[in-house]
Motif scaffolding. Sequence first.
Motif, PDB file in Angstrom:
ATOM      1  N   ILE A 188       0.895  -1.162   0.000  1.00 11.90           N
ATOM      2  CA  ILE A 188       0.000   0.000   0.000  1.00 11.90           C
ATOM      3  C   ILE A 188       0.933   1.211   0.000  1.00 11.90           C
ATOM      4  CG2 ILE A 188      -1.677   1.358   1.300  1.00 11.90           C
ATOM      5  CD1 ILE A 188      -2.693  -1.226   2.571  1.00 11.90           C
ATOM      6  N   ARG A 189       0.799   2.119  -0.973  1.00 15.32           N
ATOM      7  CA  ARG A 189       1.706   3.255  -1.033  1.00 15.32           C
ATOM      8  C   ARG A 189       1.024   4.452  -1.680  1.00 15.32           C
ATOM      9  NH1 ARG A 189       2.047   4.105  -5.903  1.00 15.32           N
ATOM     10  NH2 ARG A 189       3.282   5.972  -5.444  1.00 15.32           N
ATOM     11  N   GLY A 190       1.704   5.567  -1.657  1.00 14.11           N
ATOM     12  CA  GLY A 190       1.128   6.793  -2.220  1.00 14.11           C
ATOM     13  C   GLY A 190       0.525   7.614  -1.102  1.00 14.11           C
ATOM     14  N   ALA A 191       0.979   8.848  -0.958  1.00 17.70           N
ATOM     15  CA  ALA A 191       0.578   9.649   0.202  1.00 17.70           C
ATOM     16  C   ALA A 191      -0.939   9.651   0.448  1.00 17.70           C
ATOM     17  CB  ALA A 191       1.114  11.069   0.035  1.00 17.70           C
ATOM     18  N   THR A 195       4.012   4.778  11.081  1.00 14.87           N
ATOM     19  CA  THR A 195       4.423   3.782  10.081  1.00 14.87           C
ATOM     20  C   THR A 195       5.194   4.400   8.917  1.00 14.87           C
ATOM     21  OG1 THR A 195       2.454   2.521  10.685  1.00 14.87           O
ATOM     22  CG2 THR A 195       3.599   1.856   8.668  1.00 14.87           C
ATOM     23  N   ARG A 196       4.715   5.578   8.440  1.00 19.26           N
ATOM     24  CA  ARG A 196       5.455   6.275   7.376  1.00 19.26           C
ATOM     25  C   ARG A 196       5.384   7.763   7.700  1.00 19.26           C
ATOM     26  NH1 ARG A 196       5.330   4.967   1.292  1.00 19.26           N
ATOM     27  NH2 ARG A 196       7.464   5.688   1.561  1.00 19.26           N
ATOM     28  N   PRO A 197       6.459   8.309   8.266  1.00 22.18           N
ATOM     29  CA  PRO A 197       6.417   9.636   8.895  1.00 22.18           C
ATOM     30  C   PRO A 197       6.436  10.827   7.943  1.00 22.18           C
ATOM     31  CG  PRO A 197       8.622   8.738   9.016  1.00 22.18           C
ATOM     32  CD  PRO A 197       7.775   7.664   8.406  1.00 22.18           C
ATOM     33  N   HIS A 223       8.162  11.651 -12.118  1.00 22.28           N
ATOM     34  CA  HIS A 223       8.990  10.818 -11.212  1.00 22.28           C
ATOM     35  C   HIS A 223       8.077  10.036 -10.280  1.00 22.28           C
ATOM     36  CE1 HIS A 223      12.883   9.992  -9.321  1.00 22.28           C
ATOM     37  NE2 HIS A 223      12.372  10.245  -8.137  1.00 22.28           N
ATOM     38  N   CYS A 224       8.469   8.833  -9.966  1.00 24.36           N
ATOM     39  CA  CYS A 224       7.723   7.969  -9.063  1.00 24.36           C
ATOM     40  C   CYS A 224       6.344   7.649  -9.628  1.00 24.36           C
ATOM     41  CB  CYS A 224       7.636   8.597  -7.663  1.00 24.36           C
ATOM     42  SG  CYS A 224       7.178   7.391  -6.411  1.00 24.36           S
ATOM     43  N   ASN A 225       5.359   7.482  -8.758  1.00 24.56           N
ATOM     44  CA  ASN A 225       4.017   7.142  -9.242  1.00 24.56           C
ATOM     45  C   ASN A 225       2.989   7.977  -8.506  1.00 24.56           C
ATOM     46  OD1 ASN A 225       1.444   5.155  -8.568  1.00 24.56           O
ATOM     47  ND2 ASN A 225       2.026   5.259 -10.717  1.00 24.56           N
ATOM     48  N   LEU A 256      11.512   1.545  -7.862  1.00 27.22           N
ATOM     49  CA  LEU A 256      11.021   1.467  -9.250  1.00 27.22           C
ATOM     50  C   LEU A 256       9.516   1.723  -9.377  1.00 27.22           C
ATOM     51  CD1 LEU A 256      13.107  -1.687 -10.240  1.00 27.22           C
ATOM     52  CD2 LEU A 256      13.774   0.720 -10.464  1.00 27.22           C
ATOM     53  N   GLN A 257       8.990   2.673  -8.593  1.00 29.83           N
ATOM     54  CA  GLN A 257       7.564   3.003  -8.735  1.00 29.83           C
ATOM     55  C   GLN A 257       7.253   3.485 -10.151  1.00 29.83           C
ATOM     56  OE1 GLN A 257       9.481   3.829  -6.105  1.00 29.83           O
ATOM     57  NE2 GLN A 257       8.281   4.198  -4.236  1.00 29.83           N
ATOM     58  N   GLY A 258       8.206   4.193 -10.759  1.00 33.88           N
ATOM     59  CA  GLY A 258       7.969   4.666 -12.125  1.00 33.88           C
ATOM     60  C   GLY A 258       8.013   3.542 -13.129  1.00 33.88           C
ATOM     61  N   ALA A 288       3.677  15.013  -4.532  1.00 34.76           N
ATOM     62  CA  ALA A 288       4.304  15.467  -3.284  1.00 34.76           C
ATOM     63  C   ALA A 288       3.791  14.612  -2.136  1.00 34.76           C
ATOM     64  CB  ALA A 288       3.999  16.933  -3.024  1.00 34.76           C
ATOM     65  N   ASP A 289       4.606  14.555  -1.106  1.00 35.09           N
ATOM     66  CA  ASP A 289       4.207  13.853   0.124  1.00 35.09           C
ATOM     67  C   ASP A 289       3.946  14.821   1.257  1.00 35.09           C
ATOM     68  OD1 ASP A 289       6.058  11.853  -1.490  1.00 35.09           O
ATOM     69  OD2 ASP A 289       4.648  10.708  -0.260  1.00 35.09           O
ATOM     70  N   ARG A 290       4.560  16.006   1.173  1.00 38.26           N
ATOM     71  CA  ARG A 290       4.305  17.041   2.165  1.00 38.26           C
ATOM     72  C   ARG A 290       4.758  18.384   1.595  1.00 38.26           C
ATOM     73  NH1 ARG A 290       5.123  16.893   8.586  1.00 38.26           N
ATOM     74  NH2 ARG A 290       5.183  14.651   8.145  1.00 38.26           N
ATOM     75  N   ALA A 323       8.428  17.782   0.128  1.00 38.49           N
ATOM     76  CA  ALA A 323       9.080  16.465   0.104  1.00 38.49           C
ATOM     77  C   ALA A 323       8.375  15.604  -0.927  1.00 38.49           C
ATOM     78  CB  ALA A 323       8.998  15.789   1.473  1.00 38.49           C
ATOM     79  N   ASN A 324       9.155  14.864  -1.653  1.00 40.82           N
ATOM     80  CA  ASN A 324       8.629  13.895  -2.605  1.00 40.82           C
ATOM     81  C   ASN A 324       9.640  12.772  -2.732  1.00 40.82           C
ATOM     82  OD1 ASN A 324       6.423  13.211  -4.428  1.00 40.82           O
ATOM     83  ND2 ASN A 324       7.892  13.494  -6.080  1.00 40.82           N
ATOM     84  N   LYS A 325       9.303  11.750  -3.519  1.00 40.59           N
ATOM     85  CA  LYS A 325      10.198  10.612  -3.666  1.00 40.59           C
ATOM     86  C   LYS A 325      11.613  11.047  -4.013  1.00 40.59           C
ATOM     87  CE  LYS A 325       9.209   7.500  -2.958  1.00 40.59           C
ATOM     88  NZ  LYS A 325       9.328   6.932  -1.608  1.00 40.59           N
ATOM     89  N   VAL A 326      12.585  10.382  -3.380  1.00 38.02           N
ATOM     90  CA  VAL A 326      13.976  10.740  -3.597  1.00 38.02           C
ATOM     91  C   VAL A 326      14.300  10.729  -5.093  1.00 38.02           C
ATOM     92  CG1 VAL A 326      14.785   8.332  -3.307  1.00 38.02           C
ATOM     93  CG2 VAL A 326      16.339  10.268  -2.829  1.00 38.02           C
TER      94      VAL A 326
HETATM   95  C1  LIG Z   1       0.189  10.864  -5.101  1.00 31.74           C
HETATM   96  S1  LIG Z   1       1.354   9.858  -4.276  1.00 31.74           S
HETATM   97  C2  LIG Z   1       2.562  11.019  -3.791  1.00 31.74           C
HETATM   98  C3  LIG Z   1       3.902  10.401  -3.516  1.00 31.74           C
HETATM   99  O1  LIG Z   1       3.876   9.079  -2.916  1.00 31.74           O
HETATM  100  C4  LIG Z   1       5.030   8.351  -3.399  1.00 31.74           C
HETATM  101  O2  LIG Z   1       5.793   7.813  -2.353  1.00 31.74           O
HETATM  102  P1  LIG Z   1       5.716   6.220  -2.047  1.00 31.74           P
HETATM  103  O3  LIG Z   1       5.777   5.480  -3.345  1.00 31.74           O
HETATM  104  O4  LIG Z   1       6.923   5.982  -1.159  1.00 31.74           O
HETATM  105  O5  LIG Z   1       4.415   6.036  -1.299  1.00 31.74           O
HETATM  106  C5  LIG Z   1       5.845   9.361  -4.142  1.00 31.74           C
HETATM  107  O6  LIG Z   1       6.615  10.159  -3.279  1.00 31.74           O
HETATM  108  C6  LIG Z   1       4.743  10.164  -4.766  1.00 31.74           C
HETATM  109  O7  LIG Z   1       5.181  11.310  -5.387  1.00 31.74           O
END
Ligand SMILES: CSC[C@H]1O[C@H](OP(=O)(O)O)[C@H](O)[C@@H]1O
Length: 338
Positions: free
Chosen positions: A48-51, A84-86, A144-146, A183-185, A224-226, A234-237
């Motif tokens: 489960i991922r994605g802000a 769990t994910r700060p 970048h990322c997903n 490798l989310q992308g 973005a995540d924050r 902040a967003n994915k590295v």
């Molecule tokens: C709309 S999701 C935003 C954000 O979530 C992703 O992180 P993760 O894959 O670690 O949950 C990534 O930073 C996305 O940009």
Amino acid sequence: MLELNARSLRVQGERIVYLDQTLLPQQEAWFSCSTPELWQDAVRKLAIRGAPLIGLSAALVLAQYAQHHAPETWQAVSDRLRATRPTAVNLMYCLDAMEACFSAGPSRMIERAAELFMEDRALCQRMAERGADLLAEGDRILTHCNTGALATAGVGTAIGAFAVAQQRGRNITVYVDETRPLLQGGRLTAWEMADLGIRHQLVCDSMAASLMAAGKVDKVMVGADRICANGDFANKVGTYMLAVLAHHHGIPFYVVAPYTTVDPNTARGSDIPIEQRDPNEVRGVAGAFGAVQWAPADAPVWNPAFDVTPASLVSAWVLDTGVFDAAAIARGEHIVRP
Ligand SMILES: CSC[C@H]1O[C@H](OP(=O)(O)O)[C@H](O)[C@@H]1O
């Protein structure tokens, strides 16, 4: 009976299930996250991922837990989920909303969790439309990322903008950063682009500079995540690297997020807690059917899950509540809640 359906999360009554994103795109498999323990395990491994999705699923799990456990136990469970994910603030936003309902009881918590879910779906559509307004015919956009439907309750954030631009008949091309180490992308965004029928090309993160130097990128658009009070985010590295490259090449750099990603209580980027993750994620890659390790087993590793981009490198922040430039951010207009 409560029934909610998103691309990677489904609720049917007391049953909450998720599409395991660590197995995509080779395998589509659904599993239960109906308990706090199952949810934490899934979130820790980014099944489960994605802000936005992390926050929404946490709210549903806590509301579900409250149906069968004493109110005295609710806060401790909320705190466990919160830790769990700060980095992503959507988790804190959703759990704050749940905690605000504790006194109203379990039924109100279920209602509120469902409201948050439907709110995110609407936020996605609004921000996708605002993001699509920035995309012209023929644009080539690096992402970048997903940030698609897999990560939200709706069409997604940046990928939502691509989807709406596609629906409007814009002939766009998306360059997809594979996004090491998880490798989310390469796994998820490439899969979603194909599903949406959007022309795309998968690139290694290290290719972004040459792509821009070759004049192949018209815009960069990320999630973005924050987002802080001053606009740092902040967003994915790997995002910060793209922002610096875009600035160097004079390419517009856009952040797309719902207002629930804005954190007025975090003043600036240096205040954002950055999640450090398992070194083995860098030493190899976990394939859909097992892990392949290439680095020495004891190779020292630095593995921050996110990085911080200063507001000075952002062309505009695209929220469901509006498109904000640096001047608007400086006036705090992005913090206004609908
Ligand atoms: C709309 S999701 C935003 C954000 O979530 C992703 O992180 P993760 O894959 O670690 O949950 C990534 O930073 C996305 O940009």
